[in-house]
Design an enzyme around this catalytic site. Structure first.
Site, mmCIF file in Angstrom:
data_model
loop_
_atom_site.group_PDB
_atom_site.id
_atom_site.type_symbol
_atom_site.label_atom_id
_atom_site.label_comp_id
_atom_site.label_asym_id
_atom_site.label_seq_id
_atom_site.Cartn_x
_atom_site.Cartn_y
_atom_site.Cartn_z
ATOM 1 N N GLU A 168 -14.483 8.726 14.061
ATOM 2 C CA GLU A 168 -14.980 7.812 13.031
ATOM 3 C C GLU A 168 -15.208 8.490 11.680
ATOM 4 O OE1 GLU A 168 -18.548 5.961 14.485
ATOM 5 O OE2 GLU A 168 -17.565 5.026 16.190
ATOM 6 N N GLU A 355 -14.331 3.720 22.216
ATOM 7 C CA GLU A 355 -15.751 3.345 22.323
ATOM 8 C C GLU A 355 -15.886 1.837 22.208
ATOM 9 O OE1 GLU A 355 -18.644 5.107 19.660
ATOM 10 O OE2 GLU A 355 -17.633 7.044 19.802
HETATM 11 O O1 IFM Z 1 -23.578 6.486 19.043
HETATM 12 C C1 IFM Z 1 -22.507 6.114 18.242
HETATM 13 C C2 IFM Z 1 -21.368 7.095 18.369
HETATM 14 O O2 IFM Z 1 -21.778 8.398 18.099
HETATM 15 C C3 IFM Z 1 -20.267 6.744 17.411
HETATM 16 N N1 IFM Z 1 -19.892 5.358 17.539
HETATM 17 C C4 IFM Z 1 -20.922 4.360 17.595
HETATM 18 C C5 IFM Z 1 -21.980 4.744 18.604
HETATM 19 C C6 IFM Z 1 -23.091 3.677 18.644
HETATM 20 O O3 IFM Z 1 -23.697 3.560 17.409
#
Ligand code: IFM
Length: 446
Positions: A168, A355
């Site tokens: 990200e 994710e």
């Molecule tokens: O915890 C985070 C992760 O580190 C990166 N993506 C989003 C998750 C939830 O906020």
């Protein structure tokens, strides 16, 4: 759910995702250097409740039993990140062998359990010494990142099949360098656009190192792609949603897959004197071919024009319930739209959902957590992913955020994303009902 069975291919990766600083703890052990998250979390007022990642889930010591949980659930993959400052405590210079040893143990234990590791090389925990050299606004960091990645590839490249350069970059850039809510806590447009460019360059150099080494695995990047929708079908709101999409999504997707920054955003940034310095050859480096793209998807935001907001002149309205404990809108169709958009507008390479998941106000009772909202959330997002596959998206895997409750950055331990509840004082793990549900779901797929 029966339709889903035929839609997810037999070799589909089902995993959970975590990240080094959020779960490992052991921040002073075996020669690890400080990262910007150590310094940021120890700065009063930055993290809810004054929480830090000092102990987190103590995964550094409990990784073997955590892997046992993954195996029990029936998962066949696991995404986590490597902490740069365990390998190079100062970001460059002397190598810390004991740091590599930890990831050796982790890798071998995963493989022995039949779980494929997917490692992210950078999930925001920059060695603090490199922040002292200007952080990502300093172009030299791109070379240091390449050198660090080359060492990790050399060491683990024979065993690890899935690599992700960055997690990200948009969130790291914007929350850390524009809004100041994440480490390193900076708020400056120029620093932010330079940071984004240098992160993308670092990604490009890491690809070069990987290709030069001829490693057998595949390499990608993870982007956080959420779904932004204009509040109404007017020119001003459409433009506002486009700018927000430009800031968070297209500023990364376009250089990676179209070898250019998006023209509208470039013009906007130039007009404000905040466009980054781009050198000859940079975009070629950034847009080298990838083996896959990782997508993190969490929510929809409805965007309206707001002339009071600097640069973008756009803002998000109130999220439409139901919401997660983060205040994020639950909008599974957004996942479908994001996946099909990537295929339509950007690339046909394999995709992984690296994710997706939700925090809810979980309460431990009688050794478990009743979390029907999380089960419903997962079911509906799995259905959206299955629909995308049915419509031709080459989706190869799905990683739930997260295995364990963990350190949720500025929110500290107050937000629980895990399938497994962590009682932090005792470090006991408890299966939430969603973990049992997932176990049944996966068993039914086989
Ligand atoms: O915890 C985070 C992760 O580190 C990166 N993506 C989003 C998750 C939830 O906020």
């Amino acid at each position: 759910m029966s339709t889903m069975k035929s839609l997810f291919p037999p070799d589909f990766l089902w995993g959970t995702a975590t990240a080094s600083y959020q779960i490992e703890g052991a921040v002073n052990e075996d020669g690890r250097g400080l990262s910007i998250w150590d310094t940021f979390s120890h700065t009063p007022g930055k993290i809810a409740n004054g929480d830090t990642g000092d102990v987190a889930c103590d995964h550094y010591h409990r990784y073997a039993s955590d892997i046992h949980i993954m195996k029990e659930i029936g998962l066949n993959a696991y995404r986590t990140s490597i902490a740069w400052s365990r390998i190079f405590p100062d970001g460059k210079g002397p190598l810390n062998r004991k740091g590599l040893d930890f990831y050796d143990r982790l890798t071998d234990t995963l493989l022995n359990a039949g779980i494929q590791p997917m490692y992210t090389l950078y999930h925001w925990d920059l060695p603090a010494s490199l922040q002292a050299e200007g952080g990502w606004a300093n172009r030299d960091l791109t070379q240091y990142f390449r050198d660090y990645c080359a060492v990790v590839f050399r060491h683990l490249g024979d065993r690890v099949r899935y690599w992700i350069t960055l997690n990200e970059p948009s969130v790291h850039t914007n929350e850390g360098h524009l809004y100041g809510t994440h480490a390193p806590g900076l708020s400056d447009w120029k620093t932010a656009t330079r940071t984004a460019h240098h992160l993308l360059l670092a990604h490009g150099l890491a690809i070069q190192a990987f290709r030069e080494g001829g490693y057998p695995g595949s390499l990608g990047i993870t982007l956080n792609i959420n779904y932004f929708e204009p509040v109404g079908d007017t020119e001003e709101h459409r433009r506002a949603a486009q700018s927000v999409d430009g800031l968070w999504n297209r500023w990364y997707l376009d250089p990676l897959f179209k070898q250019r920054y998006p023209a509208d955003m470039w013009e906007l940034y130039q007009n404000h004197g905040i466009a980054p310095p781009v050198q000859a050859g940079d975009l070629e480096l950034i847009s080298q071919s990838l083996d896959f793209l990782g997508i993190n998807y969490y929510f929809r935001e409805i965007i309206h024009a707001d002339p009071a907001v600097p640069v973008l002149e756009a803002a998000a309205g109130d999220p439409v319930p139901p919401l997660t404990a983060m205040g994020w809108e639950i909008f599974p169709d957004g996942l479908y739209r994001v996946l099909t958009r990537i295929k339509r507008e950007y690339t046909d390479i394999p995709l992984y959902i690296t994710e997706n998941g939700a925090a809810f106000p979980d309460v431990l009772r009688n050794g478990t957590v009743e979390d029907p909202q999380r089960i419903d959330y997962l079911k509906r997002h799995f259905q959206a992913a299955a629909q995308a596959i049915a419509d031709g998206v080459d989706l190869r895997g799905y990683f739930i955020w997260s295995l364990l409750d963990n350190f949720e950055w500025a929110c500290g331990y107050g937000k629980r994303f895990g399938l497994i509840y962590v009682d932090y004082p005792s470090q006991q793990r408890y299966w939430k009902q969603s973990a049992h549900w997932l176990k049944d779901f996966l068993a039914n797929l086989r």
